[in-house]
Design an enzyme around this catalytic site. Structure first.
Site, PDB file in Angstrom:
ATOM      1  N   ARG A 210      55.446 -76.802 -66.211  1.00  0.00           N
ATOM      2  CA  ARG A 210      54.039 -76.914 -66.626  1.00  0.00           C
ATOM      3  C   ARG A 210      53.860 -76.312 -68.003  1.00  0.00           C
ATOM      4  O   ARG A 210      54.126 -75.117 -68.191  1.00  0.00           O
ATOM      5  CB  ARG A 210      53.141 -76.170 -65.643  1.00  0.00           C
ATOM      6  N   GLU A 212      51.617 -74.962 -69.486  1.00  0.00           N
ATOM      7  CA  GLU A 212      50.345 -74.252 -69.494  1.00  0.00           C
ATOM      8  C   GLU A 212      50.375 -73.236 -70.623  1.00  0.00           C
ATOM      9  O   GLU A 212      51.307 -72.457 -70.733  1.00  0.00           O
ATOM     10  CB  GLU A 212      50.118 -73.567 -68.153  1.00  0.00           C
ATOM     11  N   ARG A 218      50.306 -64.825 -63.038  1.00  0.00           N
ATOM     12  CA  ARG A 218      50.614 -65.703 -61.910  1.00  0.00           C
ATOM     13  C   ARG A 218      50.986 -67.125 -62.304  1.00  0.00           C
ATOM     14  O   ARG A 218      50.989 -68.026 -61.483  1.00  0.00           O
ATOM     15  CB  ARG A 218      49.464 -65.714 -60.921  1.00  0.00           C
ATOM     16  N   HIS A 219      51.222 -67.330 -63.594  1.00  0.00           N
ATOM     17  CA  HIS A 219      51.693 -68.635 -64.053  1.00  0.00           C
ATOM     18  C   HIS A 219      53.028 -68.509 -64.763  1.00  0.00           C
ATOM     19  O   HIS A 219      53.228 -67.584 -65.552  1.00  0.00           O
ATOM     20  CB  HIS A 219      50.692 -69.270 -65.022  1.00  0.00           C
ATOM     21  N   GLU A 352      45.818 -68.570 -55.111  1.00  0.00           N
ATOM     22  CA  GLU A 352      46.233 -69.830 -54.490  1.00  0.00           C
ATOM     23  C   GLU A 352      47.745 -69.869 -54.305  1.00  0.00           C
ATOM     24  O   GLU A 352      48.500 -69.500 -55.200  1.00  0.00           O
ATOM     25  CB  GLU A 352      45.799 -70.987 -55.394  1.00  0.00           C
ATOM     26  N   SER A 355      48.590 -76.339 -52.745  1.00  0.00           N
ATOM     27  CA  SER A 355      47.567 -77.384 -52.725  1.00  0.00           C
ATOM     28  C   SER A 355      48.122 -78.569 -51.971  1.00  0.00           C
ATOM     29  O   SER A 355      49.314 -78.882 -52.079  1.00  0.00           O
ATOM     30  CB  SER A 355      47.213 -77.839 -54.144  1.00  0.00           C
ATOM     31  N   ARG A 403      54.877 -67.444 -56.080  1.00  0.00           N
ATOM     32  CA  ARG A 403      53.603 -66.860 -55.613  1.00  0.00           C
ATOM     33  C   ARG A 403      53.711 -66.405 -54.171  1.00  0.00           C
ATOM     34  O   ARG A 403      53.117 -65.406 -53.777  1.00  0.00           O
ATOM     35  CB  ARG A 403      52.471 -67.873 -55.765  1.00  0.00           C
TER      36      ARG A 403
HETATM   37  P1  ATP Z   1      46.416 -72.736 -60.365  1.00  0.00           P
HETATM   38  O1  ATP Z   1      45.082 -73.396 -60.313  1.00  0.00           O
HETATM   39  O2  ATP Z   1      46.478 -71.470 -59.556  1.00  0.00           O
HETATM   40  O3  ATP Z   1      46.958 -72.576 -61.731  1.00  0.00           O
HETATM   41  P2  ATP Z   1      47.351 -75.336 -59.680  1.00  0.00           P
HETATM   42  O4  ATP Z   1      46.241 -75.774 -58.783  1.00  0.00           O
HETATM   43  O5  ATP Z   1      47.355 -75.816 -61.073  1.00  0.00           O
HETATM   44  O6  ATP Z   1      47.451 -73.737 -59.635  1.00  0.00           O
HETATM   45  P3  ATP Z   1      49.087 -77.059 -58.201  1.00  0.00           P
HETATM   46  O7  ATP Z   1      49.242 -78.160 -59.155  1.00  0.00           O
HETATM   47  O8  ATP Z   1      48.105 -77.204 -57.100  1.00  0.00           O
HETATM   48  O9  ATP Z   1      48.749 -75.720 -59.018  1.00  0.00           O
HETATM   49  O10 ATP Z   1      50.544 -76.662 -57.661  1.00  0.00           O
HETATM   50  C1  ATP Z   1      50.810 -76.311 -56.311  1.00  0.00           C
HETATM   51  C2  ATP Z   1      51.297 -74.869 -56.226  1.00  0.00           C
HETATM   52  O11 ATP Z   1      52.402 -74.658 -57.106  1.00  0.00           O
HETATM   53  C3  ATP Z   1      50.283 -73.841 -56.632  1.00  0.00           C
HETATM   54  O12 ATP Z   1      49.400 -73.520 -55.581  1.00  0.00           O
HETATM   55  C4  ATP Z   1      51.147 -72.662 -57.029  1.00  0.00           C
HETATM   56  O13 ATP Z   1      51.579 -71.937 -55.892  1.00  0.00           O
HETATM   57  C5  ATP Z   1      52.366 -73.347 -57.645  1.00  0.00           C
HETATM   58  N1  ATP Z   1      52.218 -73.417 -59.098  1.00  0.00           N
HETATM   59  C6  ATP Z   1      51.602 -74.373 -59.807  1.00  0.00           C
HETATM   60  N2  ATP Z   1      51.645 -74.116 -61.114  1.00  0.00           N
HETATM   61  C7  ATP Z   1      52.317 -72.947 -61.244  1.00  0.00           C
HETATM   62  C8  ATP Z   1      52.693 -72.153 -62.356  1.00  0.00           C
HETATM   63  N3  ATP Z   1      52.394 -72.516 -63.594  1.00  0.00           N
HETATM   64  N4  ATP Z   1      53.390 -71.013 -62.121  1.00  0.00           N
HETATM   65  C9  ATP Z   1      53.701 -70.646 -60.864  1.00  0.00           C
HETATM   66  N5  ATP Z   1      53.371 -71.349 -59.781  1.00  0.00           N
HETATM   67  C10 ATP Z   1      52.681 -72.497 -59.954  1.00  0.00           C
HETATM   68 MG    MG Z   2      46.255 -76.364 -56.839  1.00  0.00          MG
END
Ligand code: ATP
Ligand code: MG
Length: 429
Positions: A210, A212, A218-219, A352, A355, A403
């Site tokens: 990602r 991001e 937590r990311h 979280e 999902s 996480r």
């Molecule tokens: P958040 O809103 O907390 O950034 P997200 O909704 O973007 O998460 P999802 O696309 O729903 O993340 O991904 C499913 C799961 O994968 C998340 O609930 C999380 O546990 C994990 N995850 C997603 N992105 C990341 C990240 N950048 N770093 C660590 N774990 C991640």
């Molecule tokens: Mg999510």
């Protein structure tokens, strides 16, 4: 053959051990070493007047964190770690560590996260850090064995892909010969395609990427996801599977990782089933009772809202029945109230974890939803094709492993739960 240090007991007569020099202490007539391997620590005591000159020679010059082999007599001694010590008959320096060390493995001098990560191999020599990764290993082994026992097939999907899972900008572009390609942000589209292949239930443990921009505790830019997809199952079925998995994994760690948990000072409470299911609309209300920045209907849950909810609920819970507009295009709307969809998030009180949703399996509805998100269905043709040839109803989720470990062990930073984190500023080691 050398023994693991833990296997050397006060009753052992003689032993050979190999390990790292944890500490060196010189008390005039006596020199003490602590030697460490992954099973424990043992004291090596050298009465200077009584041991051969070769041993003294090595003992005088050995630096902390060097690798040594010790062969000697074992003596019961109350004050030493494990109630025993070795008096060497042989002491061999196998590999020297330079001084000064980039960080103190014995943790007498605390180190910043960046210093620790710069020398992660050394940092991971700390029993506390190793304990985290032993537990992470137990978590992934237990979770994957659990899914296999529930009939899920372990699949591997490509990490180099042509299209974004959900559109958006969270993608790392890469050069792929003459084409534009990306690092995959999720196995979503591929695990769904395997439902059309008739695999019925699949799982994958693998990296997600990602792009991001934010740097948070937590990311990560490269995380590990446990993904599941199940045919002929609705969102409630896969929520139950996820809940069962969480409870199983906690229980497994509690039963099998006692030493590592003790090292970390964690008393693990296995969460109770069933986890509360809180509709999104109610979640917003609960959060709005305490958060400063009030949420409007249709807002994603802010970190502050997640905290407020977590404080109120006090255990793992699901947020269900999300507004269709703020979930990905593949989430299945409720037929009788299409503004809501069969999507859910699994929450730990802190954040979280996962999902998921029942997915749309109707081709035309899916095309419509992709369009409604401002994406072009043409770029998803490889994904849409299976929906025209007998796609069963299906549901699934993605669970972030870092996480899961971070919340289980109450670690302050997600970087503690990954060996070599990738974040905005870190590409090495
Ligand atoms: P958040 O809103 O907390 O950034 P997200 O909704 O973007 O998460 P999802 O696309 O729903 O993340 O991904 C499913 C799961 O994968 C998340 O609930 C999380 O546990 C994990 N995850 C997603 N992105 C990341 C990240 N950048 N770093 C660590 N774990 C991640
Ligand atoms: Mg999510």
């Amino acid at each position: 053959m050398h023994l693991p240090i833990r296997a050397v007991t006060p009753e052992t007569e003689s032993a050979e051990i190999i390990g790292w020099v944890h500490e060196v202490r010189d008390l005039g007539g006596l020199a003490f070493f602590l030697i460490r391997d992954r099973t424990g620590i043992i004291q090596v005591t050298i009465p200077k007047k009584k041991v051969p000159a070769e041993i003294l020679d090595v003992a005088r010059n050995v630096s902390r964190e060097s690798v040594v082999r010790v062969q000697g007599t074992v003596k019961a001694i109350e004050k030493a770690p494990g109630g025993r010590e070795i008096v060497p008959e042989e002491l061999e320096l196998i590999s020297t560590a330079e001084s000064p060390l980039p960080l103190d493995v014995a943790e007498k001098v605390p180190a910043e996260m960046d210093t620790r990560l710069d020398s992660r191999f050394l940092d991971a020599r700390k029993p506390r850090v190793r304990a985290i990764f032993c537990i992470r290993s137990a978590v992934t082994c237990a979770a994957t064995a659990f899914l296999a026992s529930r009939g899920c097939i372990n699949i591997a999907t490509p990490k180099i892909v042509a299209a974004a899972t959900e559109g958006g900008t969270e993608l790392f572009p890469i050069a792929y010969f003459e084409k534009e390609a990306f690092m995959n942000q999720s196995p979503q589209l591929y695990k769904q395609m395997m439902m059309a292949a008739g695999f019925e239930a699949v799982f994958e443990l693998g990296p997600i990427f990602r792009a991001e921009e934010h740097n948070t505790v937590r990311h990560l830019n490269e995380a590990t996801s446990l993904d599941v997809e199940v045919s002929f199952a609705d969102h409630n079925d896969v929520m139950e599977l996820l809940e069962d998995l969480i409870v199983h994994v906690y229980d497994y760690v509690a039963k099998n990782c006692a030493d590592a948990l003790e090292e970390l000072g964690v008393e693990l409470a296995v969460p109770a089933k069933p986890f509360p299911r809180i509709p999104y609309a109610e979640a917003i209300e609960i959060a709005n009772r305490t958060v400063e920045e009030r949420l409007a209907f249709g807002d994603d849950l802010s970190p502050a809202a997640e905290r407020a909810l977590g404080d109120t609920v006090g255990q793992h819970y699901f947020v269900v029945d999300w507004p269709t507009d703020i979930r990905p295009y593949y989430a299945m709307p409720y037929p009788d109230r299409p503004e809501f969809c069969k999507a859910f998030d699994l929450m730990h009180p802190r954040m979280e974890l996962s999902s998921g949703a029942q997915r749309i399996h109707d081709h035309d509805l899916l095309v419509e939803r992709i369009g409604a998100k401002g994406l072009s269905p043409e770029s998803f043709e490889f994904y849409l094709k299976p929906f025209r040839y007998g796609m069963p109803p299906h549901s699934g989720w993605g669970l972030g492993i870092e996480r899961l470990v971070m919340t289980m062990l109450d670690l302050p930073n997600i970087r503690e739960a990954v060996l070599f984190p990738r974040d905005r500023h870190r590409l090495t080691p």
